[in-house]
Design a protein around this motif. Structure first.
Motif, PDB file in Angstrom:
ATOM      1  N   VAL A 117       5.494  11.178  10.530  1.00 42.39           N
ATOM      2  CA  VAL A 117       5.557  11.586   9.133  1.00 42.39           C
ATOM      3  C   VAL A 117       6.459  10.666   8.318  1.00 42.39           C
ATOM      4  O   VAL A 117       6.133  10.308   7.184  1.00 42.39           O
ATOM      5  CB  VAL A 117       6.041  13.055   9.054  1.00 42.39           C
ATOM      6  N   HIS A 118       7.593  10.257   8.904  1.00 42.50           N
ATOM      7  CA  HIS A 118       8.525   9.443   8.116  1.00 42.50           C
ATOM      8  C   HIS A 118       7.950   8.074   7.779  1.00 42.50           C
ATOM      9  O   HIS A 118       8.303   7.491   6.756  1.00 42.50           O
ATOM     10  CB  HIS A 118       9.876   9.306   8.825  1.00 42.50           C
ATOM     11  N   HIS A 119       7.056   7.544   8.611  1.00 45.93           N
ATOM     12  CA  HIS A 119       6.429   6.263   8.291  1.00 45.93           C
ATOM     13  C   HIS A 119       5.365   6.409   7.211  1.00 45.93           C
ATOM     14  O   HIS A 119       4.967   5.410   6.594  1.00 45.93           O
ATOM     15  CB  HIS A 119       5.828   5.643   9.545  1.00 45.93           C
ATOM     16  N   LEU A 120       4.892   7.621   6.994  1.00 42.79           N
ATOM     17  CA  LEU A 120       3.938   7.883   5.916  1.00 42.79           C
ATOM     18  C   LEU A 120       4.629   8.246   4.608  1.00 42.79           C
ATOM     19  O   LEU A 120       4.053   8.078   3.527  1.00 42.79           O
ATOM     20  CB  LEU A 120       2.988   9.018   6.316  1.00 42.79           C
ATOM     21  N   TRP A 121       5.865   8.739   4.683  1.00 40.05           N
ATOM     22  CA  TRP A 121       6.569   9.241   3.501  1.00 40.05           C
ATOM     23  C   TRP A 121       7.498   8.190   2.887  1.00 40.05           C
ATOM     24  O   TRP A 121       7.536   8.009   1.671  1.00 40.05           O
ATOM     25  CB  TRP A 121       7.361  10.492   3.877  1.00 40.05           C
ATOM     26  N   THR A 132       7.486  -1.857   5.137  1.00 36.39           N
ATOM     27  CA  THR A 132       7.200  -2.095   3.726  1.00 36.39           C
ATOM     28  C   THR A 132       6.253  -1.048   3.145  1.00 36.39           C
ATOM     29  O   THR A 132       5.588  -0.304   3.870  1.00 36.39           O
ATOM     30  CB  THR A 132       6.569  -3.470   3.534  1.00 36.39           C
ATOM     31  N   GLU A 133       6.142  -1.040   1.832  1.00 34.76           N
ATOM     32  CA  GLU A 133       5.183  -0.170   1.162  1.00 34.76           C
ATOM     33  C   GLU A 133       3.761  -0.531   1.579  1.00 34.76           C
ATOM     34  O   GLU A 133       2.918   0.363   1.733  1.00 34.76           O
ATOM     35  CB  GLU A 133       5.336  -0.276  -0.352  1.00 34.76           C
ATOM     36  N   GLN A 134       3.483  -1.797   1.785  1.00 29.32           N
ATOM     37  CA  GLN A 134       2.150  -2.187   2.233  1.00 29.32           C
ATOM     38  C   GLN A 134       1.848  -1.629   3.619  1.00 29.32           C
ATOM     39  O   GLN A 134       0.729  -1.190   3.904  1.00 29.32           O
ATOM     40  CB  GLN A 134       2.006  -3.705   2.242  1.00 29.32           C
ATOM     41  N   ASP A 135       2.848  -1.620   4.484  1.00 26.84           N
ATOM     42  CA  ASP A 135       2.663  -1.000   5.799  1.00 26.84           C
ATOM     43  C   ASP A 135       2.397   0.488   5.653  1.00 26.84           C
ATOM     44  O   ASP A 135       1.496   1.032   6.309  1.00 26.84           O
ATOM     45  CB  ASP A 135       3.898  -1.226   6.673  1.00 26.84           C
ATOM     46  N   ARG A 136       3.168   1.159   4.807  1.00 28.41           N
ATOM     47  CA  ARG A 136       2.973   2.600   4.599  1.00 28.41           C
ATOM     48  C   ARG A 136       1.554   2.879   4.119  1.00 28.41           C
ATOM     49  O   ARG A 136       0.873   3.778   4.634  1.00 28.41           O
ATOM     50  CB  ARG A 136       3.998   3.124   3.600  1.00 28.41           C
ATOM     51  N   LEU A 137       1.090   2.110   3.148  1.00 24.08           N
ATOM     52  CA  LEU A 137      -0.253   2.331   2.608  1.00 24.08           C
ATOM     53  C   LEU A 137      -1.324   2.037   3.652  1.00 24.08           C
ATOM     54  O   LEU A 137      -2.345   2.734   3.720  1.00 24.08           O
ATOM     55  CB  LEU A 137      -0.466   1.467   1.367  1.00 24.08           C
ATOM     56  N   SER A 138      -1.085   1.028   4.495  1.00 22.98           N
ATOM     57  CA  SER A 138      -2.044   0.719   5.562  1.00 22.98           C
ATOM     58  C   SER A 138      -2.099   1.838   6.587  1.00 22.98           C
ATOM     59  O   SER A 138      -3.187   2.183   7.088  1.00 22.98           O
ATOM     60  CB  SER A 138      -1.660  -0.598   6.247  1.00 22.98           C
ATOM     61  N   LEU A 139      -0.949   2.422   6.914  1.00 21.07           N
ATOM     62  CA  LEU A 139      -0.910   3.550   7.846  1.00 21.07           C
ATOM     63  C   LEU A 139      -1.631   4.755   7.258  1.00 21.07           C
ATOM     64  O   LEU A 139      -2.413   5.426   7.956  1.00 21.07           O
ATOM     65  CB  LEU A 139       0.536   3.897   8.188  1.00 21.07           C
ATOM     66  N   LEU A 140      -1.383   5.049   5.989  1.00 22.70           N
ATOM     67  CA  LEU A 140      -2.066   6.164   5.332  1.00 22.70           C
ATOM     68  C   LEU A 140      -3.576   5.970   5.369  1.00 22.70           C
ATOM     69  O   LEU A 140      -4.334   6.901   5.671  1.00 22.70           O
ATOM     70  CB  LEU A 140      -1.583   6.283   3.880  1.00 22.70           C
ATOM     71  N   LYS A 141      -4.028   4.755   5.079  1.00 23.06           N
ATOM     72  CA  LYS A 141      -5.466   4.469   5.086  1.00 23.06           C
ATOM     73  C   LYS A 141      -6.041   4.619   6.483  1.00 23.06           C
ATOM     74  O   LYS A 141      -7.139   5.178   6.658  1.00 23.06           O
ATOM     75  CB  LYS A 141      -5.701   3.054   4.554  1.00 23.06           C
TER      76      LYS A 141
END
Length: 444
Positions: free
Chosen positions: A263-267, A288-297
């Protein structure tokens, strides 16, 4: 004793619909929008009007710190926080004192769970360089998996010797769950930052020290070994865009290599180090934010299969101080579902996707017997929540460590009632201690 959960909106197997649920003893006896009068007789009615009803969340990665580290937390305390967060089953990690690296120690932890856990429980057997015989004898029916720390670990559980890893991947009789970070690369990065900053390394350096390269080098090695030996591999806490390509694609139950995100890597993203410092120091690091967005996707597309917490409490005294001395990890299990529902409010997920990744997928991939779904005949592990705005404060934390990186954050949804095996264990701030969880069983 019969119970009827009446009038709720159910989210299950991709559907959102209204129905009543009849519970008899520890099982779901019926799911219907027209239960008979006879079924209502002598039943306790749980009013779920304007509430959502889902299977209990299954968390495949927690550190409840027992035995040996109970100043931070224990199974009784962790399972209460889990229940308050809608989590009805957990799988606990072996890096305690002594480490859970023998079948005798595994049985002792199961006995602690039987005595003290409010929710259902299972425990990983930890791999070392010397315990392959213990691994080979692990019971697939009662053991959730073999935990392999391929990166820095406590005690004797770091396993980065290739011949040893090859033997584990070749001979383990059940799922292998890996912590993947390359220790030599981390040590090289740390030495460079020490040369620049001495002991005053800023927390913002954490994702550069425990770098994306260190993560991918180790996780890709795990995937290579799994494919070579046809092992069942589950890569824990993926944290980079590159790693989202490692799990198999296709039908979930047919995958050999699967992945988990926490969860923390998504938040959070790496901007959180500026305001929260070591409180958001996890291994692997938030990136990074790009990593977070890639994980969410990747979660939304089903390339990452499971959402979990890596709940790992430390005392504030262990998190404060210089970066090099601050412990990695943080408490999250009380708030994991709440955070995911907030991400839904922000447009990242649907309700059905959250339930799939937090409830259905862990049951499918670990082959948990008769849990993880709202199905007739299944164990009655159920979470009920509703829109009820609230703010995380120290006063409503249930963690022994007494802090959360989410303090002063406001959320839209809150868990109202959690049932484990048909029994109420948590209701609007009240715990029912007369029922304990059960050892999870696996159909392998």
């Amino acid at each position: 004793m019969k119970k009827i959960i009446q009038g709720g909106t159910l989210i299950n197997e991709g559907r959102i619909f209204q129905a009543d649920i009849l519970l008899e003893n520890d099982r779901i006896a019926e799911i219907s929008d027209h239960l008979s009068e006879a079924q209502f007789e002598n039943a306790e009615i749980i009013n779920a009007q304007d509430h959502y009803v889902i299977p209990g969340v299954i968390d495949d990665q927690v550190h409840f710190r027992e035995p040996g580290l109970t100043r931070k937390g224990d199974i009784a305390e962790g399972s209460r926080a889990a229940a308050a967060g809608g989590v009805t089953s957990f799988m606990d990690m072996p890096n305690v004192i002594p480490p859970t690296t023998t079948l005798r120690l595994l049985e002792e932890k199961q006995e602690i769970g039987q005595r003290n856990s409010l929710v259902n429980y299972s425990f990983y057997l930890g791999a070392t360089s010397e315990n392959i015989e213990e691994i080979r004898k692990a019971d697939p029916r009662t053991t959730c998996g073999i935990k392999v720390f391929m990166g820095s670990s406590t005690g004797n559980m770091l396993v980065d010797h290739i011949p040893t890893l090859e033997r584990i991947f070749a001979e383990a009789p059940l799922l292998i769950a890996t912590h993947c970070e390359d220790t030599p690369l981390i040590n090289k990065n740390l030495a460079a930052f020490r040369q620049r900053y001495g002991e005053a390394i800023p927390p913002e350096a954490h994702p550069l020290i425990r770098s994306r390269e260190a993560c991918f080098k180790s996780s890709s090695l795990a995937a290579t070994l799994a494919r070579k030996y046809k092992s069942r591999l589950h890569i824990l806490h993926l944290s980079t865009a590159e790693e989202t390509k490692l799990p198999d694609s296709g039908i979930r139950t047919q995958k050999q290599i699967t992945g988990e995100v926490c969860v923390h890597h998504l938040w959070f993203n790496d901007q959180a180090y500026t305001s929260k410092g070591n409180l958001v120091k996890w291994n692997p690091a938030i990136k990074t934010e790009q990593d977070r967005l890639s994980l969410l996707k990747a979660v939304k597309e089903g390339r990452i299969d499971i959402i979990a917490t890596d709940h790992a409490p430390h005392l504030l005294s262990e998190k404060n101080g210089p970066y090099t001395q601050a412990a990695s990890g943080g408490p999250m299990i009380q708030h994991s579902l709440t955070v995911m529902l907030e991400l839904m409010e922000k447009g990242y997920f649907s309700l059905a996707e959250i339930v799939d990744r937090m409830c259905h997928a862990p049951a499918d991939l670990f082959h948990i017997s008769q849990r993880g779904y709202l199905r007739k005949g299944y164990k009655a592990d159920i979470c009920i929540f509703k829109k009820s705005p609230w703010t995380v404060t120290k006063d409503n934390l249930l963690y022994r460590c007494g802090w959360s990186p989410l303090e002063n954050t406001s959320f839209t949804y809150q868990v109202q009632l959690t049932l484990v095996n048909g029994h109420k264990v948590y209701e609007k701030g009240t715990f029912y201690e007369d029922h304990k969880g059960e050892l999870l069983l696996f159909e392998r």
